[in-house]
Motif scaffolding. Sequence first.
Motif: not given
Length: 320
Positions: A105-109
């Motif tokens: 649902d979400l990519i944190i990078a």
Amino acid sequence: MMKHVLPVLGLSVLLTAPVAVQAEPLTIMDESGAVVTVPKQADRIAAVSLFGADLAVALDEEVVATTYLTKDTVPAFLEAELKDVPKLGSRSAANLEVLAQQKPDLIIALRRYTEGWSDEFNAIAPYLAVHTESFNESLSAVALASYMMGRQEDGLSLNDQFLYDIDAIAEKVPQEKDKKTFLFLWGSGTSPWAYYDDYATVSIMNALGVRNPLGSNPTPHDRNNFAFEMNLEKMIEIDPDFIVVYDRGPEQPFLTNPIWEELKAVKNNKVFFVKDHWMASHGPIARQVVLREAAHMFYPEIFEEVSFDAVKAHVKQAWQ
């Protein structure tokens, strides 16, 4: 509503926290200047850095994919939670095919390693790029990412607890006129990288009544200048009381240099080899572990050793 004062990059930003569960789409401008919108509650988190995985674990959210810091190694402080999670490779070259298969649902990078691939990430899921290297950036990144997970109140509580804990531990530290010195090192060559005060791990250590003789980044216009390669001749001139070495494996030639054995910290058995969380001390669990491990290193007569499980439980109490 609860209000939190959050220091971000030297400023104080007043954030008013919404309810923890948010059904409406969430939109924010991330640290690359891009507008990021999550159309629904982000329950499946992909971490293109240990930071994202750390934050998701701290908030009891599901990590569906993660990169590693050391190749083919699950970080010890998150081993129980990540051992069966699909691996994406390194944070600078994440496997996009495996990432897409996990349907996050979400990519944190981390921005510095992934910004060039923003279009590819956004084609898979909303992509949030954060800076995390400094102390204030850690606080800011927790606030931004937790907001996009629909957990802003809880994320700010993690920050509040961390700031409180630093002050509480620092109050127990002996006040010495001449502070003992330390170096934080990483590297596999003959000249390891030595870190400036600006790096989050070093900032935490500095709060404990010891001093990094290297001081701050001498070129502040270059925000990525957190360290420099220090030869052993320079190191013996500084001759710190403590040396903390990020241990990535056996190939560290500087340890076999004859000068190494002449260092005061080596002679006094004050060299400590540490794991991934010391290089990834930006997440809410890692930074709390580093704080407690550093306190025990410098003052073992005052601070006891801590377990990862105990720290995780403490971190989660901040929002539960």
